[in-house]
Enzyme design. Structure first.
Site, PDB file in Angstrom:
ATOM      1  N   ASN A 176       0.833  -1.209   0.000  1.00 32.12           N
ATOM      2  CA  ASN A 176       0.000   0.000   0.000  1.00 32.12           C
ATOM      3  C   ASN A 176       0.862   1.250   0.000  1.00 32.12           C
ATOM      4  O   ASN A 176       0.430   2.310  -0.441  1.00 32.12           O
ATOM      5  CB  ASN A 176      -0.882   0.038   1.254  1.00 32.12           C
ATOM      6  CG  ASN A 176      -2.157  -0.757   1.080  1.00 32.12           C
ATOM      7  OD1 ASN A 176      -2.537  -1.082  -0.048  1.00 32.12           O
ATOM      8  ND2 ASN A 176      -2.803  -1.070   2.176  1.00 32.12           N
ATOM      9  N   THR A 177       2.083   1.123   0.532  1.00 30.81           N
ATOM     10  CA  THR A 177       2.929   2.321   0.674  1.00 30.81           C
ATOM     11  C   THR A 177       3.154   2.995  -0.667  1.00 30.81           C
ATOM     12  O   THR A 177       3.073   4.218  -0.778  1.00 30.81           O
ATOM     13  CB  THR A 177       4.286   1.920   1.299  1.00 30.81           C
ATOM     14  OG1 THR A 177       4.040   1.212   2.507  1.00 30.81           O
ATOM     15  CG2 THR A 177       5.148   3.134   1.565  1.00 30.81           C
ATOM     16  N   ARG A 417     -11.253  11.989   9.337  1.00 35.49           N
ATOM     17  CA  ARG A 417     -11.714  11.170   8.213  1.00 35.49           C
ATOM     18  C   ARG A 417     -13.020  10.448   8.536  1.00 35.49           C
ATOM     19  O   ARG A 417     -13.876  10.290   7.678  1.00 35.49           O
ATOM     20  CB  ARG A 417     -10.636  10.159   7.835  1.00 35.49           C
ATOM     21  CG  ARG A 417      -9.472  10.822   7.163  1.00 35.49           C
ATOM     22  CD  ARG A 417      -8.381   9.843   6.809  1.00 35.49           C
ATOM     23  NE  ARG A 417      -7.385  10.517   5.992  1.00 35.49           N
ATOM     24  CZ  ARG A 417      -6.301   9.932   5.504  1.00 35.49           C
ATOM     25  NH1 ARG A 417      -6.062   8.663   5.753  1.00 35.49           N
ATOM     26  NH2 ARG A 417      -5.451  10.609   4.764  1.00 35.49           N
ATOM     27  N   HIS A 525      -7.836   1.799   5.663  1.00 34.37           N
ATOM     28  CA  HIS A 525      -6.788   1.420   6.611  1.00 34.37           C
ATOM     29  C   HIS A 525      -7.416   0.597   7.721  1.00 34.37           C
ATOM     30  O   HIS A 525      -8.541   0.847   8.130  1.00 34.37           O
ATOM     31  CB  HIS A 525      -6.156   2.696   7.198  1.00 34.37           C
ATOM     32  CG  HIS A 525      -4.933   2.468   8.023  1.00 34.37           C
ATOM     33  ND1 HIS A 525      -3.656   2.612   7.524  1.00 34.37           N
ATOM     34  CD2 HIS A 525      -4.788   2.122   9.320  1.00 34.37           C
ATOM     35  CE1 HIS A 525      -2.779   2.343   8.481  1.00 34.37           C
ATOM     36  NE2 HIS A 525      -3.440   2.053   9.573  1.00 34.37           N
ATOM     37  N   GLU A 554       1.271  -1.331   9.225  1.00 29.39           N
ATOM     38  CA  GLU A 554      -0.182  -1.497   9.321  1.00 29.39           C
ATOM     39  C   GLU A 554      -0.596  -2.850   9.885  1.00 29.39           C
ATOM     40  O   GLU A 554      -1.731  -3.020  10.326  1.00 29.39           O
ATOM     41  CB  GLU A 554      -0.818  -1.264   7.941  1.00 29.39           C
ATOM     42  CG  GLU A 554      -2.304  -0.927   8.038  1.00 29.39           C
ATOM     43  CD  GLU A 554      -2.969  -0.701   6.691  1.00 29.39           C
ATOM     44  OE1 GLU A 554      -2.272  -0.406   5.699  1.00 29.39           O
ATOM     45  OE2 GLU A 554      -4.207  -0.824   6.637  1.00 29.39           O
ATOM     46  N   ALA A 569       0.255   7.376   8.782  1.00 31.01           N
ATOM     47  CA  ALA A 569       0.599   5.983   8.450  1.00 31.01           C
ATOM     48  C   ALA A 569       2.042   5.883   7.969  1.00 31.01           C
ATOM     49  O   ALA A 569       2.784   4.983   8.367  1.00 31.01           O
ATOM     50  CB  ALA A 569      -0.342   5.433   7.385  1.00 31.01           C
TER      51      ALA A 569
HETATM   52  P1  ADP Z   1       3.102  -1.138   5.463  1.00 33.38           P
HETATM   53  O1  ADP Z   1       2.520   0.178   5.081  1.00 33.38           O
HETATM   54  O2  ADP Z   1       2.756  -1.546   6.829  1.00 33.38           O
HETATM   55  O3  ADP Z   1       4.533  -1.253   5.106  1.00 33.38           O
HETATM   56  P2  ADP Z   1       2.329  -2.282   2.928  1.00 33.38           P
HETATM   57  O4  ADP Z   1       0.942  -2.579   2.489  1.00 33.38           O
HETATM   58  O5  ADP Z   1       3.021  -1.133   2.286  1.00 33.38           O
HETATM   59  O6  ADP Z   1       2.305  -2.171   4.508  1.00 33.38           O
HETATM   60  O7  ADP Z   1       3.263  -3.548   2.695  1.00 33.38           O
HETATM   61  C1  ADP Z   1       2.955  -4.835   3.159  1.00 33.38           C
HETATM   62  C2  ADP Z   1       3.519  -5.846   2.185  1.00 33.38           C
HETATM   63  O8  ADP Z   1       3.412  -7.151   2.749  1.00 33.38           O
HETATM   64  C3  ADP Z   1       2.775  -5.882   0.853  1.00 33.38           C
HETATM   65  O9  ADP Z   1       3.673  -5.714  -0.211  1.00 33.38           O
HETATM   66  C4  ADP Z   1       2.105  -7.256   0.860  1.00 33.38           C
HETATM   67  O10 ADP Z   1       1.976  -7.817  -0.432  1.00 33.38           O
HETATM   68  C5  ADP Z   1       3.062  -8.075   1.729  1.00 33.38           C
HETATM   69  N1  ADP Z   1       2.427  -9.270   2.298  1.00 33.38           N
HETATM   70  C6  ADP Z   1       1.182  -9.369   2.843  1.00 33.38           C
HETATM   71  N2  ADP Z   1       0.932 -10.631   3.228  1.00 33.38           N
HETATM   72  C7  ADP Z   1       2.030 -11.367   2.925  1.00 33.38           C
HETATM   73  C8  ADP Z   1       2.384 -12.750   3.048  1.00 33.38           C
HETATM   74  N3  ADP Z   1       1.529 -13.642   3.524  1.00 33.38           N
HETATM   75  N4  ADP Z   1       3.622 -13.129   2.631  1.00 33.38           N
HETATM   76  C9  ADP Z   1       4.494 -12.235   2.100  1.00 33.38           C
HETATM   77  N5  ADP Z   1       4.199 -10.928   1.932  1.00 33.38           N
HETATM   78  C10 ADP Z   1       3.001 -10.490   2.336  1.00 33.38           C
END
Ligand code: ADP
Length: 588
Positions: A176-177, A417, A525, A554, A569
């Site tokens: 999401n970042t 929000r 979120h 997150e 965030a």
């Molecule tokens: P944050 O903002 O907390 O860094 P993000 O959404 O930017 O969160 O990044 C979380 C990442 O973790 C995403 O790229 C997502 O695809 C990855 N992810 C989620 N679940 C899994 C999983 N089961 N195994 C490996 N990667 C995962």
């Protein structure tokens, strides 16, 4: 003819037909052909070169797809089409609109070559292993290559770790970042002073804590606000570029958002990825974590399924960091945990959109629970009062108003929000228009998220008109009401006060052309998640830290309470990502 023989005749005909379709020879008129199809940011144009019996090349000659999000599709799909001599290639996960545009534009171009589309649509074999897993052991293993995971990886190296592996289930990194608006809340005295903005760390603390209904863990909030600015400087030291102006985004409650110069969240991800790889870190994409291994009370590793579909065990000798993001793309899981927070099950419209990448599905939170971790605040979710493709000219609130379809304001635009989203649900169609004037449009006509404004106007996401009356007509809002609303707002700018309690004032809306962007709330979120302390150690159901397990971003809960401030965030993922990396690197 008996029933049976009739069906067998039809079946044989279908079989012959399908064989003809799939065995159709690809015959082309040799040449170069152009095709175009609407992508995420505008038309994607390709040039396809064919010889008599082959697609020789597919070249993307023009596109405006978001950097960082569509890169993988832009780079890999043309090659895959040529390698397979087929347009039946898979979409790149997380970039489906761009993928579709590339494929459809190629099909359109190929039509001019006289080839039958069936002949170039042969099924494509599933891709072989995309990245071979070379190491299964490191001092630190991170789950997820979003902002928190990459920050943790870099920080682990900076704090002495000798080897770090990041596992990412998607084919691309960034989570999401990379799609975020790019705003990072941190009290930045130098820049804020230059703009005459009063601020303090205590104010950031109070607004975060109270803005989240005083539900959050105060120690975590303190850690967030006290370390936020250091995170801005740290990123700058790694090569990240920041805008000079400090702004405020929807729901930030105060002008303290440091805005990344690169589009959306690409600056964070590119900067951190580069630093991580320079340290010698390894990122395995297409590698989905499926379980957390807890041996005799200590987390020692994870299981994951790699690109080849086989299960692999990864060992983290010092620690495992969960940085797998939230679960707003998993509405079932959202509903599973909703109870009596701001949004109850009945307040959440069925089929509500979300702003997240498709991998934000939350399975790691459930794995953490199985491994002994506790969770917190799972009933608290956030809706963004604008879906991902409707940011429009700005995500700042200084110089905009929100009007309903009757042309009236109904909420303070600089409010929380949750308040904006709930107030919007009570308006006609649950939608509103953001209205702004041309004073905030920069000379390069880029939006605050670095999108091309004229492209958004062409796509009708943003409506432009010389006068307010004309704008009202175009968006089908009563002109008299809209002009009266803007007049009243402009008087409020002079008084710096209005009936909605708005605090943030800058310009009047009085210089044409004027702009309208239709918006509505979307799942954004998830504030709840794995319980941590201020050392980013995961807390177990027994109230004690689970040895070997850390978490940041997150995936965690307890920092934002019932409502997260806009811009907090990114601060969270950088601050706690760094802490998690440091403590995992030094774990005994
Ligand atoms: P944050 O903002 O907390 O860094 P993000 O959404 O930017 O969160 O990044 C979380 C990442 O973790 C995403 O790229 C997502 O695809 C990855 N992810 C989620 N679940 C899994 C999983 N089961 N195994 C490996 N990667 C995962």
């Amino acid at each position: 003819m008996g029933k049976k023989s009739f069906f067998s005749l039809i079946f044989s005909l279908l079989l012959i037909l399908s064989c003809t379709v799939f065995s159709a020879e690809a015959v082309f008129k040799p040449g170069k052909y152009l095709g175009s199809y609407e992508g995420y940011g505008g038309p994607v144009k390709v040039e396809v070169t064919t010889s008599k019996d082959k697609i020789e090349s597919v070249v993307i000659v023009e596109h405006k797809e978001s950097k960082g999000i569509s890169d993988h599709a832009i780079e890999s799909l043309p090659k895959e089409i040529v390698a397979n001599q087929s347009v039946a290639v898979d979409y790149v996960a997380g970039a489906s609109k761009s993928s579709k545009a590339i494929i459809e534009a190629t099909k359109e171009a190929l039509k001019f070559s006289g080839v039958s589309i069936a002949a170039i649509s042969k099924p494509v074999a599933k891709k072989a292993v995309e990245n071979v897993i070379l190491d299964k052991e490191a001092e630190v293993v991170v789950v997820g290559a979003g902002g928190a995971g990459l920050a943790a990886g870099v920080s682990a190296y900076e704090n002495g770790a000798k080897s770090v592996i990041i596992l990412e289930k998607m084919p691309i990194i960034g989570g999401n970042t990379v799609r975020a608006g790019g705003a990072y809340n941190a009290v930045n005295p130098k820049k804020q002073k230059a703009q005459g903005i009063e601020d303090s760390i205590d104010k950031h603390f109070t607004q975060t804590y109270e803005g989240g209904n005083k539900v959050a863990n105060q120690k975590l909030v303190r850690t967030l606000v006290e370390n936020a600015m250091d995170g801005v400087d740290w990123l700058e030291g790694l090569g990240m570029k920041w805008n000079e102006k400090i702004g405020s985004v929807v729901g930030s409650m105060w002008p303290r958002t440091n805005q990344a110069t690169d589009p959306l969240g690409t600056g964070y991800i590119n900067t951190l990825e580069k630093a991580f790889l320079q340290h010698g870190g390894k990122i395995y994409t297409n590698t989905k974590v499926t379980g957390i291994i807890n041996k005799n009370g200590r987390v020692t590793g994870v299981t994951a399924v790699g690109a080849d579909g086989k299960e692999v065990e990864f060992v983290g000798k010092k620690g495992i960091i969960l940085a797998s993001g939230g679960y707003a793309a998993n509405s079932e899981m959202v509903r599973e945990f909703l109870s009596d927070g701001v949004y109850t099950k009945d307040k959440l419209p069925a089929g509500i959109e979300n702003t997240n990448h498709p991998g934000a599905t939350g399975e790691v939170i459930k794995m953490a629970l199985d491994a002994g971790a506790d969770v917190i605040d799972m009933k608290h979710i956030q809706l963004l009062p604008m879906p991902a493709d409707r940011f429009g000219p700005t995500i700042n609130v200084e110089n905009v108003i929100f009007v309903n379809k009757d042309g009236n304001r109904y909420v303070r635009e600089d409010g929380r929000r949750d308040e904006i989203s709930l107030a919007t649900f009570a308006q006609k169609d649950g939608q509103y228009y953001m209205i702004n004037d041309s004073k905030i449009i920069p000379p390069d006509r880029k939006t605050t998220s670095a999108e091309d404004l004229d492209e958004l106007i062409r796509k009708n996401t943003v409506v432009e008109a010389a006068t307010l009356e004309e704008l009202a007509k175009k968006i089908n809002v009563p002109a008299a009401a809209l002009t009266a609303t803007v007049k009243k707002f402009n008087e409020s700018v002079d008084k710096k006060s209005d009936e909605f309690g708005r605090d943030i004032w800058e310009n009047k809306i009085d210089k044409g052309p004027f702009y309208a962007t239709l918006r509505f709330p979307a799942l954004h979120h998830t504030m709840g998640g794995v319980k941590i302390n201020e050392n980013a150690e995961v807390i177990g159901k027994d109230g004690k830290a689970v040895p070997g397990l850390f978490a940041a971003g997150e995936v965690t809960g307890g920092i934002h309470g019932a409502n997260r401030l806009g811009g907090n965030a990114i601060a969270d993922i950088i601050v706690f990502g760094r802490i998690a990396g440091k403590n995992a690197a030094n774990a005994k």
